[in-house]
Structures are given as C-alpha cells and as structure tokens.
Design a protein around this motif. Structure first.
Motif, mmCIF file in Angstrom:
data_model
loop_
_atom_site.group_PDB
_atom_site.id
_atom_site.type_symbol
_atom_site.label_atom_id
_atom_site.label_comp_id
_atom_site.label_asym_id
_atom_site.label_seq_id
_atom_site.Cartn_x
_atom_site.Cartn_y
_atom_site.Cartn_z
ATOM 1 N N PHE A 54 11.077 8.195 -6.452
ATOM 2 C CA PHE A 54 10.102 7.098 -6.385
ATOM 3 C C PHE A 54 8.950 7.361 -7.355
ATOM 4 O O PHE A 54 7.822 7.633 -6.928
ATOM 5 C CB PHE A 54 9.576 6.942 -4.953
ATOM 6 N N PRO A 55 9.215 7.283 -8.679
ATOM 7 C CA PRO A 55 8.170 7.634 -9.656
ATOM 8 C C PRO A 55 6.930 6.750 -9.584
ATOM 9 O O PRO A 55 5.837 7.188 -9.933
ATOM 10 C CB PRO A 55 8.874 7.493 -11.005
ATOM 11 N N SER A 56 7.076 5.525 -9.095
ATOM 12 C CA SER A 56 5.907 4.646 -9.012
ATOM 13 C C SER A 56 4.933 5.105 -7.919
ATOM 14 O O SER A 56 3.779 4.684 -7.905
ATOM 15 C CB SER A 56 6.319 3.198 -8.776
ATOM 16 N N LEU A 57 5.386 5.983 -7.008
ATOM 17 C CA LEU A 57 4.504 6.504 -5.950
ATOM 18 C C LEU A 57 4.034 7.929 -6.227
ATOM 19 O O LEU A 57 3.392 8.550 -5.383
ATOM 20 C CB LEU A 57 5.228 6.456 -4.602
ATOM 21 N N SER A 58 4.318 8.442 -7.432
ATOM 22 C CA SER A 58 3.939 9.817 -7.774
ATOM 23 C C SER A 58 2.444 10.055 -7.667
ATOM 24 O O SER A 58 2.006 11.127 -7.280
ATOM 25 C CB SER A 58 4.381 10.152 -9.195
ATOM 26 N N PHE A 59 1.658 9.053 -8.051
ATOM 27 C CA PHE A 59 0.200 9.208 -8.079
ATOM 28 C C PHE A 59 -0.483 8.333 -7.035
ATOM 29 O O PHE A 59 -1.654 8.020 -7.145
ATOM 30 C CB PHE A 59 -0.319 8.893 -9.485
ATOM 31 N N GLU A 60 0.244 7.976 -6.004
ATOM 32 C CA GLU A 60 -0.283 7.156 -4.911
ATOM 33 C C GLU A 60 -0.900 8.093 -3.863
ATOM 34 O O GLU A 60 -0.186 8.873 -3.230
ATOM 35 C CB GLU A 60 0.849 6.323 -4.302
ATOM 36 N N PRO A 61 -2.217 8.040 -3.673
ATOM 37 C CA PRO A 61 -2.873 8.962 -2.737
ATOM 38 C C PRO A 61 -2.359 8.855 -1.300
ATOM 39 O O PRO A 61 -2.377 9.852 -0.574
ATOM 40 C CB PRO A 61 -4.345 8.567 -2.811
ATOM 41 N N THR A 62 -1.887 7.695 -0.901
ATOM 42 C CA THR A 62 -1.393 7.559 0.471
ATOM 43 C C THR A 62 -0.020 8.202 0.644
ATOM 44 O O THR A 62 0.423 8.418 1.764
ATOM 45 C CB THR A 62 -1.308 6.064 0.884
ATOM 46 N N ASN A 63 0.660 8.518 -0.472
ATOM 47 C CA ASN A 63 1.994 9.114 -0.428
ATOM 48 C C ASN A 63 1.945 10.636 -0.550
ATOM 49 O O ASN A 63 2.961 11.292 -0.441
ATOM 50 C CB ASN A 63 2.856 8.534 -1.564
ATOM 51 N N CYS A 64 0.789 11.198 -0.758
ATOM 52 C CA CYS A 64 0.690 12.622 -1.053
ATOM 53 C C CYS A 64 -0.348 13.288 -0.146
ATOM 54 O O CYS A 64 -1.473 12.804 -0.027
ATOM 55 C CB CYS A 64 0.312 12.796 -2.522
#
Length: 180
Positions: free
Chosen positions: A107-117
C-alpha cells in the motif's frame, strides 16, 4: 619562546597561538594565506558536489529520504507510549520501529499516512511481521472503531506524489522534529 618563520627564517614571537608558522611580515602572511586557499576550494567543491547530487536525485531517492524523516517523526510523536500491538512500554532511547498497519510495499499510497503508522517494538514489527491482528486491536483500543474504519477505507486510494510534494513533506517533518 621565539619561533622561526617558515618563509623568511627570522625569529618571531607568536601573537595568538603557539602553532603560528609565519612571522608578521606582509610577504610571509601572503604566503600563509595562499597555503590556506586550497581549504576554501575544498569547501567550495563540497558545496558544488552537494548541489550536483541534489540535481541528480530521483523520485525514489526522495521517497527514501522522506521515509527516514517520517519514521523519526513517528518515533518522536509516539515517544513514551506503548507498542501499538503488544502494549510493551517503549522506553526513550531504546530501539523501536515505526510500524505500518498497511505495509508500505503493498500500500505505497499509505506509506506516509500518519494514521497508518505507529511505534512498535522490534519483536512485533520485524519478527512477527507487524503482528497485524494485535495491531488492529491496539488501534481500536487507542483510537476507536471509527478511526480504524476510516483508515481501512483509505487503503484502496491511489496517490502518486511528485518530487516537489515529497520535498515539501520532508521539510514539514524536519520542522516538526525540531519542535520541542
């Protein structure tokens, strides 16, 4: 103690430091300045080299740089909290990872999503491959079911970042890291 000038051979009394090699004769000081010139050229070359490297960076290079800064920001954001998966306390100074609920590769579009990390202990993130079932339970405990539903609805979104957008993210997260 009197020193001997490296250029003219005359004895002189050092004014500022015992490491002075030249007397205060203008000709000797000119030679000293010329000796120091290569250091200035080296500094100029380093600056030129840095600009050249910056010009040749690819999108992938910028993404790697952003990932490092983003992960550091996640660790700072979650400092003093527990592992999202196993509730083990993550002590400041200890090694822990910025673990992604939806993996970066899939899911590269969520790599920099703060809620995913979120911060995870090394055991959960690396040895248990994210410990995703417990990760989801930890997300619900910490933020609620609505948060997880919103995150899961983002997983199929496609987002392609430009180099300029990535540079902006890098600057943003670097500024966030500098804040106390």
């Amino acid at each position: 103690r009197m020193k001997k000038c490296k250029n003219c051979g005359e004895r002189f009394d050092p004014r500022f430091t015992t490491l002075e090699k030249y007397c205060w004769n203008p000709d000797c000081k000119t030679i000293e300045a010329l000796e120091k010139l290569p250091k200035a050229k080296k500094a100029q070359w380093r600056a030129t080299k840095k600009r050249m490297i910056e010009k040749t960076k690819t999108l992938s290079d910028y993404k790697k740089e952003l990932q490092k800064v983003f992960n550091a920001w996640i660790r700072k954001r979650d400092a003093g909290r527990t592992c999202i998966s196993c509730d083990k306390l993550l002590r400041p100074g200890s090694k822990y990872d910025a673990g992604h609920y939806f993996p970066r590769g899939s899911f590269p579009s969520l790599s920099f999503e703060p809620t995913n990390c979120h911060s995870q202990c090394v055991e959960c993130n690396q040895h248990k491959h994210g410990n995703l079932i417990e990760y989801r339970i930890g997300l619900i405990k910490r933020y609620g079911e609505k948060y997880v539903d919103e995150l899961e609805s983002k997983r199929n979104d496609f987002q392609k970042f430009t180099i300029q957008e990535i540079k902006d993210f890098i600057e943003f997260y670097k500024a966030e890291l500098k804040k106390d």
